[in-house]
Write a protein that holds these residues in place. Structure first.
Motif, mmCIF file in Angstrom:
data_model
loop_
_atom_site.group_PDB
_atom_site.id
_atom_site.type_symbol
_atom_site.label_atom_id
_atom_site.label_comp_id
_atom_site.label_asym_id
_atom_site.label_seq_id
_atom_site.Cartn_x
_atom_site.Cartn_y
_atom_site.Cartn_z
ATOM 1 N N ILE A 165 0.850 -1.188 0.000
ATOM 2 C CA ILE A 165 0.000 0.000 0.000
ATOM 3 C C ILE A 165 0.889 1.243 0.000
ATOM 4 O O ILE A 165 2.092 1.154 0.259
ATOM 5 C CB ILE A 165 -0.924 0.050 1.229
ATOM 6 N N THR A 166 0.294 2.385 -0.282
ATOM 7 C CA THR A 166 0.959 3.665 -0.072
ATOM 8 C C THR A 166 0.615 4.141 1.326
ATOM 9 O O THR A 166 -0.562 4.250 1.683
ATOM 10 C CB THR A 166 0.493 4.700 -1.105
ATOM 11 N N ASP A 167 1.620 4.394 2.149
ATOM 12 C CA ASP A 167 1.330 4.747 3.533
ATOM 13 C C ASP A 167 0.976 6.232 3.654
ATOM 14 O O ASP A 167 0.910 6.966 2.661
ATOM 15 C CB ASP A 167 2.477 4.347 4.461
ATOM 16 N N ALA A 168 0.735 6.682 4.886
ATOM 17 C CA ALA A 168 0.307 8.060 5.119
ATOM 18 C C ALA A 168 1.363 9.080 4.722
ATOM 19 O O ALA A 168 1.046 10.250 4.479
ATOM 20 C CB ALA A 168 -0.069 8.237 6.587
ATOM 21 N N SER A 169 2.621 8.643 4.641
ATOM 22 C CA SER A 169 3.708 9.533 4.232
ATOM 23 C C SER A 169 3.954 9.509 2.728
ATOM 24 O O SER A 169 4.846 10.200 2.229
ATOM 25 C CB SER A 169 4.997 9.151 4.967
ATOM 26 N N GLY A 170 3.182 8.683 2.017
ATOM 27 C CA GLY A 170 3.321 8.621 0.561
ATOM 28 C C GLY A 170 4.311 7.598 0.065
ATOM 29 O O GLY A 170 4.623 7.574 -1.129
ATOM 30 N N HIS A 171 4.796 6.724 0.935
ATOM 31 C CA HIS A 171 5.780 5.714 0.557
ATOM 32 C C HIS A 171 5.119 4.341 0.397
ATOM 33 O O HIS A 171 4.195 4.010 1.140
ATOM 34 C CB HIS A 171 6.875 5.604 1.621
ATOM 35 N N PRO A 172 5.612 3.519 -0.519
ATOM 36 C CA PRO A 172 5.096 2.146 -0.611
ATOM 37 C C PRO A 172 5.629 1.303 0.541
ATOM 38 O O PRO A 172 6.829 1.344 0.854
ATOM 39 C CB PRO A 172 5.640 1.659 -1.955
ATOM 40 N N VAL A 173 4.744 0.545 1.186
ATOM 41 C CA VAL A 173 5.151 -0.343 2.281
ATOM 42 C C VAL A 173 4.437 -1.676 2.116
ATOM 43 O O VAL A 173 3.320 -1.741 1.584
ATOM 44 C CB VAL A 173 4.828 0.255 3.673
ATOM 45 N N LYS A 174 5.089 -2.723 2.564
ATOM 46 C CA LYS A 174 4.505 -4.058 2.518
ATOM 47 C C LYS A 174 3.823 -4.372 3.848
ATOM 48 O O LYS A 174 4.423 -4.217 4.913
ATOM 49 C CB LYS A 174 5.569 -5.109 2.214
ATOM 50 N N ILE A 175 2.586 -4.815 3.733
ATOM 51 C CA ILE A 175 1.793 -5.205 4.888
ATOM 52 C C ILE A 175 1.638 -6.723 4.862
ATOM 53 O O ILE A 175 1.179 -7.297 3.878
ATOM 54 C CB ILE A 175 0.403 -4.543 4.864
ATOM 55 N N GLN A 200 -2.228 5.510 11.297
ATOM 56 C CA GLN A 200 -2.785 4.151 11.318
ATOM 57 C C GLN A 200 -4.147 4.049 10.632
ATOM 58 O O GLN A 200 -4.409 3.085 9.907
ATOM 59 C CB GLN A 200 -2.915 3.653 12.768
ATOM 60 N N SER A 201 -5.032 5.017 10.878
ATOM 61 C CA SER A 201 -6.373 4.913 10.284
ATOM 62 C C SER A 201 -6.323 5.103 8.770
ATOM 63 O O SER A 201 -7.093 4.474 8.033
ATOM 64 C CB SER A 201 -7.328 5.921 10.924
ATOM 65 N N ILE A 202 -5.417 5.963 8.304
ATOM 66 C CA ILE A 202 -5.242 6.153 6.856
ATOM 67 C C ILE A 202 -4.796 4.848 6.215
ATOM 68 O O ILE A 202 -5.325 4.418 5.183
ATOM 69 C CB ILE A 202 -4.217 7.270 6.591
ATOM 70 N N GLU A 203 -3.837 4.196 6.844
ATOM 71 C CA GLU A 203 -3.295 2.957 6.279
ATOM 72 C C GLU A 203 -4.260 1.795 6.423
ATOM 73 O O GLU A 203 -4.347 0.938 5.535
ATOM 74 C CB GLU A 203 -1.949 2.669 6.948
ATOM 75 N N MET A 204 -5.037 1.792 7.501
ATOM 76 C CA MET A 204 -6.031 0.734 7.669
ATOM 77 C C MET A 204 -7.083 0.818 6.570
ATOM 78 O O MET A 204 -7.523 -0.216 6.035
ATOM 79 C CB MET A 204 -6.685 0.847 9.042
ATOM 80 N N GLU A 205 -7.497 2.015 6.227
ATOM 81 C CA GLU A 205 -8.453 2.169 5.126
ATOM 82 C C GLU A 205 -7.905 1.562 3.840
ATOM 83 O O GLU A 205 -8.600 0.828 3.127
ATOM 84 C CB GLU A 205 -8.771 3.642 4.888
ATOM 85 N N ARG A 206 -6.649 1.818 3.553
ATOM 86 C CA ARG A 206 -6.044 1.324 2.317
ATOM 87 C C ARG A 206 -5.859 -0.188 2.345
ATOM 88 O O ARG A 206 -5.944 -0.847 1.303
ATOM 89 C CB ARG A 206 -4.719 2.060 2.081
ATOM 90 N N ILE A 207 -5.622 -0.731 3.517
ATOM 91 C CA ILE A 207 -5.511 -2.194 3.644
ATOM 92 C C ILE A 207 -6.861 -2.849 3.375
ATOM 93 O O ILE A 207 -6.963 -3.814 2.604
ATOM 94 C CB ILE A 207 -4.988 -2.570 5.037
#
Length: 336
Positions: free
Chosen positions: A39-49, A109-116
């Motif tokens: 996903i793209t995290d809240a800072s705009g970087h790609p991260v693996k979940i 966290q909530s931004i990234e949870m939405e994207r997950i």
């Protein structure tokens, strides 16, 4: 001479578990083992979940708390997978997910949870969340109600007065550069037996029956801190954010906690509030206050249950979730 397992010390049990019977927990828990979602995290970087899934049908997400990871749901996955497509994920900075070296945005966290959630399903989901994961989930449900079919929150720190343990307060108070040095030097690995012993004693605070505490769970709870770099740093960073927000709330300054409290009426999906009667971190009276502010909620207090309800009282948690989903017409009564 044959030595019984009961006569061994915790350290000896841990060594036995590690070297004799250790398996990949993800492979045990999920048919496809550990999978990764970028996903793209809240800072705009790609991260693996990292995530795992088991079962078929409507999606049901399990959201862990701070300092935890998907293993915290170990007793919940199998029973619920009989009725749902159960999805566990490690939040960024936790467990086996990426732990970036850059600083985090507040409320990332909530931004990234939405994207997950959007990345793993295309329909409203049942979401079950515990502790800090639950307050993050409440924030997400307020702003993105279309993602939720049903919601269950467990022991939510929605009315906190302080971080609940001394070790959390210590990590939040230490300079982050010092914590990062501990991570970089892999001191947790060097002092692994001591760390595991501390976690074993810490488990007494969150479960009612200490006889439940096993060498296996101590091993896996501590695994990311001992084996995966930057885990301690990311946990400390999240705790520092939490401590800052609690302090702002106590001084009536603008803060995320107040924002979540003020917008609880936006959550209109049927919601179950579960609370351990013996939660030493956050009293069950907080569950009553939360229930009063959630328009479509029901409250269930779990007897003989501490803060880690999913780990310490899984049968009661599973039964309460299934009863709630049945009573709100999300699960056919004939299926339970």
């Amino acid at each position: 001479m044959r030595v019984s397992l009961a006569s061994l010390s915790l350290a000896d049990k841990l060594r036995l578990y590690k070297y004799k019977t250790m398996q990949d927990w993800w492979q045990i828990a999920f048919p496809k083992g550990r999978q990764n979602l970028t996903i793209t995290d809240a800072s705009g970087h790609p991260v693996k979940i990292s995530y795992g899934e088991k079962g078929t049908g409507k999606p049901l997400f399990l959201v862990h708390g701070i300092g935890s990871w998907s293993y915290g749901w170990r007793h919940i996955i199998e029973p619920l997978s009989k009725y749902f497509r159960v999805i566990c994920f490690d939040a960024k900075g936790h467990g086996f997910s990426d732990k970036p070296l850059y600083s985090e945005e507040l409320a990332h966290q909530s931004i990234e949870m939405e994207r997950i959630i959007r990345g793993l399903c295309d329909e409203p989901a049942v979401v079950v969340a515990q502790s800090l994961g639950a307050i993050i989930t409440l924030a997400l449900a307020e702003n993105n109600p279309e993602l939720f079919a049903r919601l269950a929150v467990i022991n939510v720190p929605i009315f906190p007065k302080e971080l609940p343990t001394l070790w959390m307060q210590l990590l939040a108070a230490l300079p982050l550069d010092l914590v990062r040095a501990v991570d970089d030097l892999r001191l947790a690995n060097t002092f692994a037996p001591m760390l595991r012993q501390m976690v074993m004693f810490g488990r007494h605070e969150v479960v009612v029956d200490p006889e439940q505490i096993t060498a296996e769970e101590v091993y896996w709870i501590t695994y990311p801190y001992i084996e995966l770099p930057n885990t301690i740093t990311k946990t400390a960073e999240d705790l520092q954010h939490a401590a800052q927000e609690i302090d702002r709330s106590l001084h009536n300054q603008p803060n995320i906690i107040y924002t979540i409290q003020d917008n609880l009426s936006r959550i209109t999906c049927p919601t179950l509030v579960l609370w351990g009667e013996q939660d030493r971190w956050f009293p069950a009276s907080n569950g009553e206050k939360l229930h009063a502010r959630l328009p479509s909620s029901r409250l269930k207090i779990l007897p003989n249950c501490g803060h880690d309800a999913a780990g310490g009282s899984p049968e009661a948690v599973n039964a309460a979730i299934l009863e709630f989903l049945r009573d709100t017409d999300f699960l056919d009564r004939a299926d339970v």
